[in-house]
Design a protein around this motif. Structure first.
Motif, short mmCIF file in Angstrom:
data_model
loop_
_atom_site.label_atom_id
_atom_site.label_comp_id
_atom_site.label_asym_id
_atom_site.label_seq_id
_atom_site.Cartn_x
_atom_site.Cartn_y
_atom_site.Cartn_z
N GLY A 99 28.75 45.16 63.32
CA GLY A 99 27.60 44.57 62.65
C GLY A 99 27.42 43.10 62.94
N ALA A 100 28.35 42.51 63.69
CA ALA A 100 28.29 41.07 64.00
C ALA A 100 27.63 40.87 65.36
N GLU A 101 26.60 40.04 65.39
CA GLU A 101 25.89 39.81 66.65
C GLU A 101 26.74 39.04 67.64
N ARG A 102 27.67 38.19 67.14
CA ARG A 102 28.43 37.33 68.03
C ARG A 102 29.90 37.34 67.66
N THR A 103 30.75 37.01 68.64
CA THR A 103 32.17 36.85 68.40
C THR A 103 32.40 35.56 67.62
N VAL A 104 33.24 35.63 66.59
CA VAL A 104 33.43 34.55 65.63
C VAL A 104 34.91 34.20 65.55
N ILE A 105 35.22 32.95 65.27
CA ILE A 105 36.61 32.51 65.10
C ILE A 105 36.75 31.77 63.78
N SER A 106 37.93 31.85 63.18
CA SER A 106 38.13 31.18 61.90
C SER A 106 38.22 29.67 62.10
N THR A 107 37.77 28.96 61.09
CA THR A 107 37.83 27.49 61.12
C THR A 107 39.25 27.01 61.30
N GLU A 108 40.19 27.66 60.60
CA GLU A 108 41.58 27.23 60.65
C GLU A 108 42.18 27.38 62.04
N LEU A 109 41.89 28.52 62.71
CA LEU A 109 42.45 28.73 64.05
C LEU A 109 41.80 27.79 65.06
N ALA A 110 40.50 27.60 64.96
CA ALA A 110 39.81 26.69 65.88
C ALA A 110 40.35 25.28 65.75
N ARG A 111 40.62 24.86 64.51
CA ARG A 111 41.15 23.51 64.28
C ARG A 111 42.58 23.40 64.80
N ALA A 112 43.41 24.43 64.56
CA ALA A 112 44.80 24.40 65.01
C ALA A 112 44.90 24.35 66.53
N MET A 113 43.95 24.99 67.22
CA MET A 113 43.96 24.99 68.68
C MET A 113 43.17 23.82 69.26
#
Length: 294
Positions: free
Chosen positions: A39-53
């Motif tokens: 149901g998601a149009e796009r691939t999404v990443i969590s804020t926490e993981l994006a910040r950690a990386m």
């Protein structure tokens, strides 16, 4: 230190009922669990993981959810891998992990290369890329022989959803599968066409919350006397009805449409979504276990 290489034969796991999670590798150095969300149009990443990386920020973008649209931050993922598949330069919206329930979502922008097969009897999930090789729990399960009849033709919606012609009480409906939804929800156009907009007795108010941004909506619970999906007759089926944003985003607000959630999907033994070939195959209906005598 980088994580050890993934084994694609054990990359998938089941998260609750239809929330299927797959191990992905980001930037060739970080492994995370992303939920497969049709149901998601796009691939999404969590804020926490994006910040950690320390992923580089991208422009803010409009994301269409089930219940509403919202403008969110994005990050650039240079490489995203699972199995033998690599995706490059994904501009991924970011949401808090608490809203996603995982490190991220694999959306339709990525799933478009695959056939997704869900086996509700064996509680297994198979992903078959265009090259025919399965990514699964167990290679011995990588067969599709039990899917039953020939696949039904579908058309692709605005964001890559597969729209499957379905009948509700004889009314032709555009239906699409949302693997992250617990309940099946019809739009108001469908509710009106089958006479469930108050003409046949009072509706039952049911509060629901859907979508990663947690926007609450009121729905009404009614039972459709007949439901047919890909020539499978399901008989009386409880449905919810609501003005979901996803219907208008797909251009379906003015004609009967139905979001298919876990309550209906799990009545089949298997469901296969072939995005590359635009077809959907449903297996036999699951047999109900006989009641034990007292």
């Amino acid at each position: 230190m980088a994580d050890p290489p993934m084994d694609p034969a054990t990359a998938l796991s089941i998260n609750l009922l239809t929330r299927m999670a797959i191990a992905v590798r980001i930037e060739a150095r970080q492994t995370a669990m992303f939920v497969i969300d049709t149901g998601a149009e796009r691939t999404v990443i969590s804020t926490e993981l994006a910040r950690a990386m320390a992923l580089p920020s991208g422009p803010r973008t409009l994301v269409h959810g089930v219940t509403s649209d919202t403008v969110v931050d994005t990050v650039m993922i240079q490489t995203l891998e699972f199995g033998n598949q690599r995706f490059q330069q994904i501009l991924a919206p970011v949401f808090p992990r608490a809203d996603l329930g995982s490190d991220g979502l694999v959306g339709l922008d990525t799933l478009g290369r695959f056939e997704l097969i869900i086996d509700f009897v064996e509680t297994s999930v198979l992903l078959r890329p265009n090259d025919g090789e399965f990514i699964s729990f167990n290679r011995s399960e990588a067969t599709a022989g039990r899917l039953g009849r020939a696949p039904a033709r579908a058309v692709k919606g605005r964001f890559g959803q597969l729209l499957l012609p379905t009948e509700v009480e004889g009314v032709t409906v555009d239906a699409f599968v949302d693997s992250g939804a617990q309940y099946s929800i019809g739009n108001r156009a469908l509710q009106s066409r089958i006479g469930r907009d108050g003409a046949r007795g009072p509706t039952v108010p049911t509060p629901i919350i859907l979508g990663v941004n947690g926007t609450p909506l009121q729905a009404e619970a009614q039972t459709a006397s007949r439901l047919r999906i890909a020539r499978r007759a399901l008989g009386p089926t409880p449905l919810l009805f609501s003005d979901l944003h996803v219907f208008s985003a797909l251009g379906l607000q003015d004609r009967p449409a139905l979001l298919l959630g876990a309550d209906i999907l799990t009545r089949f033994e298997t469901v296969a979504l072939d995005y590359a070939r635009a077809r959907i195959t449903v297996g036999p209906l699951r047999r109900r276990r006989p009641r034990r005598g007292i």
